[in-house]
Design an enzyme around this catalytic site. Structure first.
Site, PDB file in Angstrom:
ATOM      1  N   HIS A 130       0.877  -1.177   0.000  1.00 50.48           N
ATOM      2  CA  HIS A 130       0.000   0.000   0.000  1.00 50.48           C
ATOM      3  C   HIS A 130       0.913   1.224   0.000  1.00 50.48           C
ATOM      4  O   HIS A 130       1.747   1.381   0.895  1.00 50.48           O
ATOM      5  CB  HIS A 130      -0.908  -0.007   1.235  1.00 50.48           C
ATOM      6  CG  HIS A 130      -1.820   1.180   1.267  1.00 50.48           C
ATOM      7  ND1 HIS A 130      -3.064   1.183   0.674  1.00 50.48           N
ATOM      8  CD2 HIS A 130      -1.650   2.422   1.782  1.00 50.48           C
ATOM      9  CE1 HIS A 130      -3.625   2.368   0.833  1.00 50.48           C
ATOM     10  NE2 HIS A 130      -2.785   3.141   1.500  1.00 50.48           N
ATOM     11  N   CYS A 131       0.763   2.086  -1.000  1.00 53.88           N
ATOM     12  CA  CYS A 131       1.678   3.228  -1.110  1.00 53.88           C
ATOM     13  C   CYS A 131       0.989   4.518  -0.652  1.00 53.88           C
ATOM     14  O   CYS A 131       0.018   4.956  -1.294  1.00 53.88           O
ATOM     15  CB  CYS A 131       2.173   3.377  -2.545  1.00 53.88           C
ATOM     16  SG  CYS A 131       3.389   4.692  -2.680  1.00 53.88           S
TER      17      CYS A 131
END
Ligand SMILES: [Zn+2]
Ligand SMILES: [Zn+2]
Length: 324
Positions: A130-131
């Protein structure tokens, strides 16, 4: 509402930083040189386009594929509701009870390499991580654009760093400190470019390393943990054969080029430009499940691995015999 604002912040910040640094360099540093603005604007446009594409395309979810949606969770848990046949035939990752994986939050069968993101509260295919810079997950469908964004941002930072360094070098060389103030905005952009270049080179290198080894960030840390456990058990004289089978990357296609092509496409046009790979496009056009992130080829050498054979046998055991 608060969540939407929170996800908007990194997007506004990233786009603003790009536009601000470009404007400063073009306005104060490029003088009458037309080449510098052309180079900067070209990279700016392509980098921001890949950035928006990562968000717009998204990582891809098993929930987008109807056959993977579970109708009755309780039945699926005990084997009365079966996953689609392409999963039974082509997926290798099993739960400890020998059944294919499912997500209790999303009510969906989890193909190999799929993980549930607690930030997005959704399962994603070949989930990488998850960025926070995208407020989105990176996975099967957008990883190629993510890698391209990293590459273009690294290139952009290095170019901005070189141009501003050159500008400041000439300002100091003139030794005209009393008559001319240093441009603080250029100094700020120069510092920002140095920090960004160093961090982007490191992260881009690591991301490319994972792609050429056909590993996601999640798989890389799981593999490291399995190998450490295996070493400890080996030293204590009690190696666990099941752990040994998990301490190899079964998705490694055996060559760095093949691993790279499986994510980035097989032509230089696909590597360079933010276009969906030819394989994915033809698969969608043919209505095929291949190259959709629902199953992945496994290296032939590893298929012969005895531990993997055991896992395949477990997978092929009819559900009815497991219930006994
Ligand atoms: Zn889920
Ligand atoms: Zn996420």
């Amino acid at each position: 509402m608060a969540c939407n604002l929170l996800s908007l912040f990194p997007k506004v910040l990233t786009i603003s930083l790009y536009c601000y640094t470009s404007a400063i360099v073009i306005y104060y540093v490029s003088y009458n040189n037309v080449i510098i603005p052309i180079i900067i604007i070209t990279i700016l446009v392509i980098a921001l386009y890949t950035y928006l594409l990562v968000i717009y395309v998204g990582p891809g979810s098993p929930l987008d594929h109807k056959p993977l949606i579970i109708k009755n969770l309780a039945n699926a848990e005990i084997g009365l509701e079966e996953p689609p046949s392409f999963m039974t035939l082509k997926n290798y990752t099993l739960k400890s009870d020998g059944r294919l994986r499912l997500c209790r939050s999303c009510f969906v069968w989890k193909p190999d390499r799929t993980h549930h993101c607690s930030n997005c509260n959704r399962c994603f295919l070949r989930m990488d991580h998850h960025c926070p810079w995208f407020a989105s997950c990176i996975g099967f469908k957008n990883q190629k654009f993510f890698i391209q964004f990293l590459e273009y941002t690294t290139l952009y930072s290095i170019i901005i760093c070189a141009i501003t360094s050159n500008f400041l070098y000439h300002w100091f060389k003139q030794e005209n400190y009393e008559n001319e103030d240093i441009n603080l905005q250029v100094v700020f952009v120069w510092l920002l470019a140095i920090v960004t270049s160093i961090s982007m080179i490191a992260f881009t290198w690591y991301s490319i390393y994972l792609v050429v080894n056909n590993m996601t960030i999640i798989e890389s840390s799981a593999l490291r943990a399995h190998r450490e456990e295996l070493e400890i058990l080996h030293d204590s004289g009690h190696p666990d054969p099941m752990l040994a089978s998990r301490a190899v990357n079964i998705f490694d296609l055996g060559s760095k080029r093949r691993n790279w092509d499986s994510v980035m496409g097989s032509t230089w046009m696909e590597w360079l430009f933010p276009i969906t790979t030819y394989r994915q496009r033809s698969s969608i056009a043919n209505g095929s499940y291949d190259d959709q992130g629902l199953y992945f080829p496994v290296d032939k050498k590893l298929k012969r691995d005895i531990q993997l054979q055991n896992r395949l046998l477990t997978r092929l055991t009819p559900r009815s015999s497991m219930d006994v």
